[in-house]
Design a protein around this motif. Structure first.
Motif, PDB file in Angstrom:
ATOM      1  N   LEU A  66       3.214  12.321  -6.359  1.00 16.54           N
ATOM      2  CA  LEU A  66       3.042  11.807  -7.719  1.00 16.54           C
ATOM      3  C   LEU A  66       4.257  12.081  -8.606  1.00 16.54           C
ATOM      4  CD1 LEU A  66      -0.680  12.806  -8.310  1.00 16.54           C
ATOM      5  CD2 LEU A  66       0.210  10.496  -8.031  1.00 16.54           C
ATOM      6  N   ASP A  67       5.309  12.598  -8.020  1.00 18.16           N
ATOM      7  CA  ASP A  67       6.533  12.888  -8.781  1.00 18.16           C
ATOM      8  C   ASP A  67       7.318  11.593  -8.999  1.00 18.16           C
ATOM      9  OD1 ASP A  67       8.992  13.679  -9.773  1.00 18.16           O
ATOM     10  OD2 ASP A  67       9.195  15.355  -8.404  1.00 18.16           O
ATOM     11  N   GLN A  68       7.470  11.192 -10.235  1.00 15.73           N
ATOM     12  CA  GLN A  68       8.125   9.913 -10.528  1.00 15.73           C
ATOM     13  C   GLN A  68       9.575   9.893 -10.060  1.00 15.73           C
ATOM     14  OE1 GLN A  68       9.276   9.047 -14.585  1.00 15.73           O
ATOM     15  NE2 GLN A  68       8.668  11.119 -15.241  1.00 15.73           N
ATOM     16  N   HIS A  69      10.196  11.049  -9.918  1.00 11.03           N
ATOM     17  CA  HIS A  69      11.607  11.082  -9.533  1.00 11.03           C
ATOM     18  C   HIS A  69      11.828  10.659  -8.089  1.00 11.03           C
ATOM     19  CE1 HIS A  69      11.359  13.871 -13.032  1.00 11.03           C
ATOM     20  NE2 HIS A  69      12.427  13.177 -13.384  1.00 11.03           N
ATOM     21  N   LEU A  70      10.771  10.553  -7.311  1.00 11.98           N
ATOM     22  CA  LEU A  70      10.881  10.114  -5.921  1.00 11.98           C
ATOM     23  C   LEU A  70      10.857   8.595  -5.791  1.00 11.98           C
ATOM     24  CD1 LEU A  70       8.477  12.701  -4.247  1.00 11.98           C
ATOM     25  CD2 LEU A  70      10.961  12.844  -4.531  1.00 11.98           C
ATOM     26  N   TYR A  71      10.684   7.910  -6.905  1.00 11.33           N
ATOM     27  CA  TYR A  71      10.500   6.456  -6.871  1.00 11.33           C
ATOM     28  C   TYR A  71      11.744   5.752  -7.408  1.00 11.33           C
ATOM     29  CZ  TYR A  71       5.832   7.530  -5.538  1.00 11.33           C
ATOM     30  OH  TYR A  71       4.751   8.002  -4.835  1.00 11.33           O
ATOM     31  N   ASN A  72      12.226   4.807  -6.608  1.00 10.15           N
ATOM     32  CA  ASN A  72      13.484   4.147  -6.926  1.00 10.15           C
ATOM     33  C   ASN A  72      13.300   2.788  -7.600  1.00 10.15           C
ATOM     34  OD1 ASN A  72      13.563   5.555  -4.068  1.00 10.15           O
ATOM     35  ND2 ASN A  72      15.588   5.820  -4.973  1.00 10.15           N
ATOM     36  N   TYR A  73      12.167   2.165  -7.333  1.00  6.78           N
ATOM     37  CA  TYR A  73      11.966   0.800  -7.802  1.00  6.78           C
ATOM     38  C   TYR A  73      10.761   0.756  -8.742  1.00  6.78           C
ATOM     39  CZ  TYR A  73      14.751   0.274  -3.586  1.00  6.78           C
ATOM     40  OH  TYR A  73      15.715   0.406  -2.642  1.00  6.78           O
ATOM     41  N   TRP A  74      10.930   0.037  -9.846  1.00  5.39           N
ATOM     42  CA  TRP A  74       9.904   0.006 -10.887  1.00  5.39           C
ATOM     43  C   TRP A  74       9.663  -1.417 -11.383  1.00  5.39           C
ATOM     44  CZ3 TRP A  74       7.370   4.439 -12.415  1.00  5.39           C
ATOM     45  CH2 TRP A  74       7.894   5.648 -11.930  1.00  5.39           C
ATOM     46  N   GLY A  75       8.397  -1.675 -11.703  1.00 13.14           N
ATOM     47  CA  GLY A  75       8.073  -2.934 -12.355  1.00 13.14           C
ATOM     48  C   GLY A  75       8.304  -2.827 -13.850  1.00 13.14           C
ATOM     49  N   GLN A  76       8.013  -3.900 -14.542  1.00  9.90           N
ATOM     50  CA  GLN A  76       8.270  -3.949 -15.976  1.00  9.90           C
ATOM     51  C   GLN A  76       7.142  -3.340 -16.802  1.00  9.90           C
ATOM     52  OE1 GLN A  76       7.048  -6.420 -14.273  1.00  9.90           O
ATOM     53  NE2 GLN A  76       5.381  -7.236 -15.522  1.00  9.90           N
ATOM     54  N   GLY A  77       6.003  -3.122 -16.183  1.00  9.57           N
ATOM     55  CA  GLY A  77       4.883  -2.494 -16.857  1.00  9.57           C
ATOM     56  C   GLY A  77       3.869  -3.487 -17.388  1.00  9.57           C
ATOM     57  N   THR A  78       2.629  -3.027 -17.490  1.00 14.29           N
ATOM     58  CA  THR A  78       1.555  -3.826 -18.072  1.00 14.29           C
ATOM     59  C   THR A  78       0.715  -2.896 -18.945  1.00 14.29           C
ATOM     60  OG1 THR A  78      -0.235  -5.394 -17.591  1.00 14.29           O
ATOM     61  CG2 THR A  78      -0.015  -3.523 -16.092  1.00 14.29           C
ATOM     62  N   GLN A  79       0.371  -3.368 -20.134  1.00 17.36           N
ATOM     63  CA  GLN A  79      -0.317  -2.521 -21.109  1.00 17.36           C
ATOM     64  C   GLN A  79      -1.820  -2.504 -20.846  1.00 17.36           C
ATOM     65  OE1 GLN A  79       0.976  -0.596 -23.641  1.00 17.36           O
ATOM     66  NE2 GLN A  79      -1.118   0.105 -24.051  1.00 17.36           N
ATOM     67  N   VAL A  80      -2.377  -1.312 -20.903  1.00 18.82           N
ATOM     68  CA  VAL A  80      -3.826  -1.122 -20.832  1.00 18.82           C
ATOM     69  C   VAL A  80      -4.264  -0.403 -22.105  1.00 18.82           C
ATOM     70  CG1 VAL A  80      -5.706   0.077 -19.663  1.00 18.82           C
ATOM     71  CG2 VAL A  80      -3.933  -1.075 -18.322  1.00 18.82           C
TER      72      VAL A  80
ATOM     73  N   ALA B 265      -2.313   3.250 -22.072  1.00 22.98           N
ATOM     74  CA  ALA B 265      -0.910   3.510 -21.742  1.00 22.98           C
ATOM     75  C   ALA B 265      -0.294   2.235 -21.191  1.00 22.98           C
ATOM     76  CB  ALA B 265      -0.803   4.624 -20.703  1.00 22.98           C
ATOM     77  N   MET B 266       1.026   2.287 -21.027  1.00 20.24           N
ATOM     78  CA  MET B 266       1.721   1.280 -20.256  1.00 20.24           C
ATOM     79  C   MET B 266       1.673   1.731 -18.805  1.00 20.24           C
ATOM     80  SD  MET B 266       3.394  -1.599 -20.529  1.00 20.24           S
ATOM     81  CE  MET B 266       4.238  -1.720 -22.119  1.00 20.24           C
TER      82      MET B 266
ATOM     83  N   SER C 194      -7.226  -5.312 -22.549  1.00 16.79           N
ATOM     84  CA  SER C 194      -8.078  -4.437 -23.350  1.00 16.79           C
ATOM     85  C   SER C 194      -9.448  -4.305 -22.716  1.00 16.79           C
ATOM     86  CB  SER C 194      -8.219  -4.997 -24.768  1.00 16.79           C
ATOM     87  OG  SER C 194      -6.959  -5.065 -25.408  1.00 16.79           O
ATOM     88  N   ALA C 195     -10.039  -3.134 -22.881  1.00 14.52           N
ATOM     89  CA  ALA C 195     -11.375  -2.890 -22.359  1.00 14.52           C
ATOM     90  C   ALA C 195     -12.078  -1.887 -23.259  1.00 14.52           C
ATOM     91  CB  ALA C 195     -11.317  -2.366 -20.933  1.00 14.52           C
TER      92      ALA C 195
ATOM     93  N   SER D  18     -14.058  -1.654 -16.974  1.00 13.00           N
ATOM     94  CA  SER D  18     -13.187  -1.679 -15.796  1.00 13.00           C
ATOM     95  C   SER D  18     -12.062  -2.689 -15.971  1.00 13.00           C
ATOM     96  CB  SER D  18     -13.991  -2.061 -14.547  1.00 13.00           C
ATOM     97  OG  SER D  18     -15.012  -1.127 -14.282  1.00 13.00           O
ATOM     98  N   LEU D  19     -10.952  -2.405 -15.315  1.00 13.36           N
ATOM     99  CA  LEU D  19      -9.838  -3.333 -15.195  1.00 13.36           C
ATOM    100  C   LEU D  19      -9.234  -3.166 -13.810  1.00 13.36           C
ATOM    101  CD1 LEU D  19      -7.929  -2.887 -18.607  1.00 13.36           C
ATOM    102  CD2 LEU D  19      -9.135  -4.940 -17.847  1.00 13.36           C
ATOM    103  N   ARG D  20      -8.599  -4.224 -13.309  1.00 11.44           N
ATOM    104  CA  ARG D  20      -7.880  -4.121 -12.053  1.00 11.44           C
ATOM    105  C   ARG D  20      -6.447  -4.583 -12.256  1.00 11.44           C
ATOM    106  NH1 ARG D  20      -8.650  -6.829  -6.051  1.00 11.44           N
ATOM    107  NH2 ARG D  20      -7.835  -8.683  -7.102  1.00 11.44           N
ATOM    108  N   LEU D  21      -5.533  -3.725 -11.920  1.00  9.15           N
ATOM    109  CA  LEU D  21      -4.120  -4.055 -11.992  1.00  9.15           C
ATOM    110  C   LEU D  21      -3.625  -4.502 -10.618  1.00  9.15           C
ATOM    111  CD1 LEU D  21      -2.745  -1.059 -14.098  1.00  9.15           C
ATOM    112  CD2 LEU D  21      -3.816  -3.182 -14.878  1.00  9.15           C
ATOM    113  N   SER D  22      -2.688  -5.433 -10.614  1.00  8.62           N
ATOM    114  CA  SER D  22      -2.064  -5.904  -9.387  1.00  8.62           C
ATOM    115  C   SER D  22      -0.555  -5.745  -9.492  1.00  8.62           C
ATOM    116  CB  SER D  22      -2.398  -7.379  -9.135  1.00  8.62           C
ATOM    117  OG  SER D  22      -3.782  -7.573  -8.988  1.00  8.62           O
ATOM    118  N   CYS D  23       0.062  -5.499  -8.357  1.00  8.94           N
ATOM    119  CA  CYS D  23       1.517  -5.393  -8.300  1.00  8.94           C
ATOM    120  C   CYS D  23       1.999  -6.213  -7.110  1.00  8.94           C
ATOM    121  CB  CYS D  23       1.944  -3.945  -8.158  1.00  8.94           C
ATOM    122  SG  CYS D  23       3.729  -3.712  -7.920  1.00  8.94           S
ATOM    123  N   ALA D  24       2.603  -7.349  -7.403  1.00 10.01           N
ATOM    124  CA  ALA D  24       3.155  -8.191  -6.348  1.00 10.01           C
ATOM    125  C   ALA D  24       4.550  -7.706  -5.996  1.00 10.01           C
ATOM    126  CB  ALA D  24       3.202  -9.638  -6.823  1.00 10.01           C
TER     127      ALA D  24
END
Length: 127
Positions: free
Chosen positions: A109-123, A92-93, A11-12, A17-23
């Motif tokens: 930026l077309d989501q249909h080009l992306y094959n792999y996804w994380g579980q999401g993080t809420q902001v 959003a998530m 939450s902010a 500001s917030l910083r998201l990370s994706c390992a």
């Protein structure tokens, strides 16, 4: 097996500001794209910011240009999204995604080009 794990949401206040990370692990498509997408309640998922991994080119949705920055740390296999001047409409998530496509595209930026996804993080941004 490709795995993407997001962290850093929360939450902010508006203007903050917030910083998201994706390992990432198991992802070897250097000539492709990784990025961030988001989905607000009742809305479709949209592209926020992506990076062409090999060259470092970045692409942003108009709604976040000048406020968000996507970056990568190849040594740490980590993708970041620095979000400044947050607005309530940024609530959003947020999902990290990676494409299995090799080469450039006119629609990064077309989501249909992306094959792999994380579980999401809420902001959540409050006014």
């Amino acid at each position: 097996q490709v795995q993407l794990v997001e962290s850093g949401g929360g939450s902010a206040q508006a203007g903050g500001s917030l910083r998201l990370s994706c390992a990432t692990s198991g992802y070897t498509y250097s000539s492709s794209y990784m990025g961030w997408f988001r989905q607000a309640p009742g809305k479709e998922r949209e592209g926020v910011a992506v990076i062409f991994i090999r060259a470092g080119f970045t692409y942003y949705a108009d709604s976040v240009k000048g406020r968000f920055t996507v970056s990568q740390d190849n040594a740490k296999n980590t993708l970041y999204l620095q979000m400044n001047s947050l607005k309530p409409e940024d609530t959003a998530m947020y999902y990290c995604a990676a494409s299995g496509m090799s080469g450039v595209t006119a629609r990064p930026l077309d989501q249909h080009l992306y094959n792999y996804w994380g579980q999401g993080t809420q902001v959540t941004v409050s006014s």
